[in-house]
Design a protein around this motif. Structure first.
Motif, PDB file in Angstrom:
ATOM      1  N   ILE A   1       0.913  -1.353   0.023  1.00 18.57           N
ATOM      2  CA  ILE A   1       0.057  -0.015  -0.091  1.00 18.57           C
ATOM      3  C   ILE A   1       1.012   1.080  -0.192  1.00 18.57           C
ATOM      4  CG2 ILE A   1      -1.576   1.284   1.226  1.00 18.57           C
ATOM      5  CD1 ILE A   1      -2.441  -1.019   2.308  1.00 18.57           C
ATOM      6  N   ALA A   2       1.832   1.264   0.943  1.00 24.61           N
ATOM      7  CA  ALA A   2       2.727   2.015   1.021  1.00 24.61           C
ATOM      8  C   ALA A   2       3.615   2.599  -0.574  1.00 24.61           C
ATOM      9  CB  ALA A   2       3.585   2.332   2.412  1.00 24.61           C
ATOM     10  N   THR A   3       3.965   1.597  -1.138  1.00 27.87           N
ATOM     11  CA  THR A   3       4.370   1.737  -2.372  1.00 27.87           C
ATOM     12  C   THR A   3       4.013   2.211  -3.678  1.00 27.87           C
ATOM     13  OG1 THR A   3       4.832  -0.611  -2.676  1.00 27.87           O
ATOM     14  CG2 THR A   3       6.672   0.864  -1.532  1.00 27.87           C
ATOM     15  N   VAL A   4       2.442   1.195  -3.928  1.00 25.10           N
ATOM     16  CA  VAL A   4       2.066   1.374  -4.637  1.00 25.10           C
ATOM     17  C   VAL A   4       0.759   1.985  -4.561  1.00 25.10           C
ATOM     18  CG1 VAL A   4       3.642  -0.091  -6.525  1.00 25.10           C
ATOM     19  CG2 VAL A   4       1.284  -1.304  -5.083  1.00 25.10           C
ATOM     20  N   GLY A   5      -0.144   2.079  -3.432  1.00 23.91           N
ATOM     21  CA  GLY A   5      -1.268   2.069  -3.351  1.00 23.91           C
ATOM     22  C   GLY A   5      -1.983   1.536  -2.338  1.00 23.91           C
ATOM     23  N   ASN A   6      -3.682   0.873  -2.866  1.00 26.12           N
ATOM     24  CA  ASN A   6      -4.233  -0.078  -2.523  1.00 26.12           C
ATOM     25  C   ASN A   6      -5.080  -0.005  -3.323  1.00 26.12           C
ATOM     26  OD1 ASN A   6      -6.161   2.318  -2.815  1.00 26.12           O
ATOM     27  ND2 ASN A   6      -7.477   1.637  -1.367  1.00 26.12           N
TER      28      ASN A   6
END
Length: 484
Positions: free
Chosen positions: A200-205
């Protein structure tokens, strides 16, 4: 002249020969033989413990995968509201809990190594289906429930793993070994949540398939390692008849009840904590993507600390006594639940969204509950072999070997049954939270009051059954000493 040490070394060597030459099969295993244990038996047990932990660890991760997937499921995209998500994560909890009963007897029927390999390979099914389903958000809610239910197979791994390791270790080390085995497995919950956070922190949810893909690799490693390095024991016994016999003892039902309070809390909160935090962040004004990230940043901490605390609880129980540590733990859990109730009540009374202060108190209270549930998991499971070891010593018509075999059989059977009942506590936590959010108050406060009351009941039961003087109940002096 041949010494006892030479004989013990020869025995350990013979066990290794069986491992090498007889397809990972050891016909006779006596963990209570101290000399054979020191001469090499402990190395065999350690090797099996390591891969048992790894396989169980991956099983726990797959079991709890939907606690991560729901963070990737905005309501406006998937059409599932918070109440539906609580029910969604309750389904694999239920299935995994039920499967623990047949998984308990599987190691004795098929062999610890064989079953570990099989139970790891089965995990490919829910992982692949979850990956495909998350790429199709338009699927029906029923489809989501069915796929989530298949993830329950990961929950069964715990029972077979614990039963298997219980047979490998001597009575004096069972608290540590079972605590380490269970704790290492439990860490599968925070690890998959941490991986979800990183995604989630790198490519989103929007890319949940990455989490599933990573675990497809992990499952393969667990299955191959178990096949190469684990053993089957020829004298391992645990069947449904043994479970029926174990359940004739009152203490078996008491242990199962207490395990609802410890493991039920751990797994229930593990599945629900991220969702509770996400609801709070959404109420505070976060976008769905922000709420998912903020919830993921917190959700893994509690399960991680609870998992680490589990072997500590087993070790403390080895030294102090399972009954005492369990009583102290439930007392502390009641206090932590009171803190959570207070924070939630203050939020309900506030005019706007949760304040930073009350949210911090809520998180700290939850973290304390996770840690204490881990300690309690270790101490409650220490009581199980202690009960049957003490009862076996009073069976004068049995030989030493028969007593040890009976104790292992009863302990292994109860480990699986208590694990199943304890897991149902996790189902209850999610259903109570769901009902609480559906109430007119639309908050979790009512649920937290229920949890607080249950811990008070556990305190009373632990004291009455395991800590009153022997005169107050029908136990032998030996049994009293091992419990407290």
């Amino acid at each position: 002249m041949t010494t006892r040490s030479d004989e013990a070394t020869a025995t350990a060597g013979a066990l290794e020969d069986e491992f090498s030459n007889r397809k990972h099969y050891i016909a006779e295993w006596d963990a209570e033989d101290v000399e054979a244990w020191e001469a090499g038996g402990k190395d065999i047990a350690k090797r099996n413990l390591v891969w048992s932990v790894i396989a169980e660890h991956v099983g726990f991760s797959v079991w709890s995968i939907w606690s991560v997937m729901i963070l990737f499921m905005p309501t406006d995209v998937y059409g599932i509201d918070p109440a539906g998500k609580f029910f969604l994560v309750a389904v694999p909890t239920l299935v995994g809990s039920i499967l623990r009963i047949p998984y308990t007897v599987a190691t004795a029927r098929f062999g610890g190594r064989n079953w570990t390999v099989f139970s790891a390979l089965v995990l490919f099914v829910p992982l692949v289906l979850t990956l495909v389903l998350m790429l199709n958000p338009g699927a029906s809610y029923t489809t989501f429930l069915l796929v989530a239910a298949l993830a329950g197979v990961g929950g069964g791994n715990f029972a077979s793993s614990m039963t298997n390791i219980n047979a490998f270790y001597p009575q004096r080390l069972k608290g540590w070994a079972l605590g380490l085995n269970a704790g290492g497995g439990n860490i599968g919950v925070p690890l998959i949540q941490l991986i979800g956070l990183l995604v989630i922190a790198t490519v989103g949810n929007t890319e949940p398939w990455i989490v599933c893909s990573i675990y497809l690799v992990f499952v393969g490693i667990a299955a191959i390692g178990a096949a190469l390095f684990m053993d089957n024991l020829g004298n391992q016994k645990a069947d449904l008849r043994a479970m029926g016999k174990a359940l004739k003892f009152r203490d078996s039902w008491v242990i199962s009840f207490l395990y609802i309070g410890t493991f039920g809390s751990f797994i229930g909160y593990s599945f629900a904590f991220g969702q509770v935090m996400q609801i709070n962040f959404l109420a505070g004004g976060d976008t769905p993507a922000q709420a998912a990230l903020h919830a993921a940043q917190i959700a893994f901490i509690g399960p991680l600390l609870g998992s680490i605390a589990r072997p500590i609880g087993g070790k403390l129980a080895d030294r102090v006594g399972g009954g005492k540590i369990t009583l102290y733990t439930f007392s502390a859990m009641a206090l932590a639940a009171a803190v959570v109730v207070t924070a939630s009540t203050l939020d309900d009374r506030a005019a706007g969204p949760a304040t930073t202060g009350t949210l911090a108190i809520l998180v700290l209270g939850f973290i304390a509950l996770f840690i204490l549930s881990g300690v309690g998991n270790g101490s409650v499971y220490k009581i199980i072999p202690s009960i049957f070891e003490a009862k076996a010593q009073g069976m004068d018509d049995l030989s030493k070997v028969e007593k040890a075999s009976w104790s292992r059989s009863m302990s292994g059977a109860l480990i699986g049954f208590a694990g199943a009942i304890g897991g149902l506590g996790g189902v209850g936590i999610n259903l109570v939270l769901r009902a609480s959010y559906l109430s007119p108050a639309k908050s979790a406060t009512m649920a937290f009051w229920v949890f607080f009351g249950f811990y008070l009941a556990c305190i009373v039961v632990t004291y009455v059954v395991f800590l009153r003087r022997p005169a107050a109940r029908d136990v032998t002096e030996t049994e009293e000493s091992v419990l407290v």
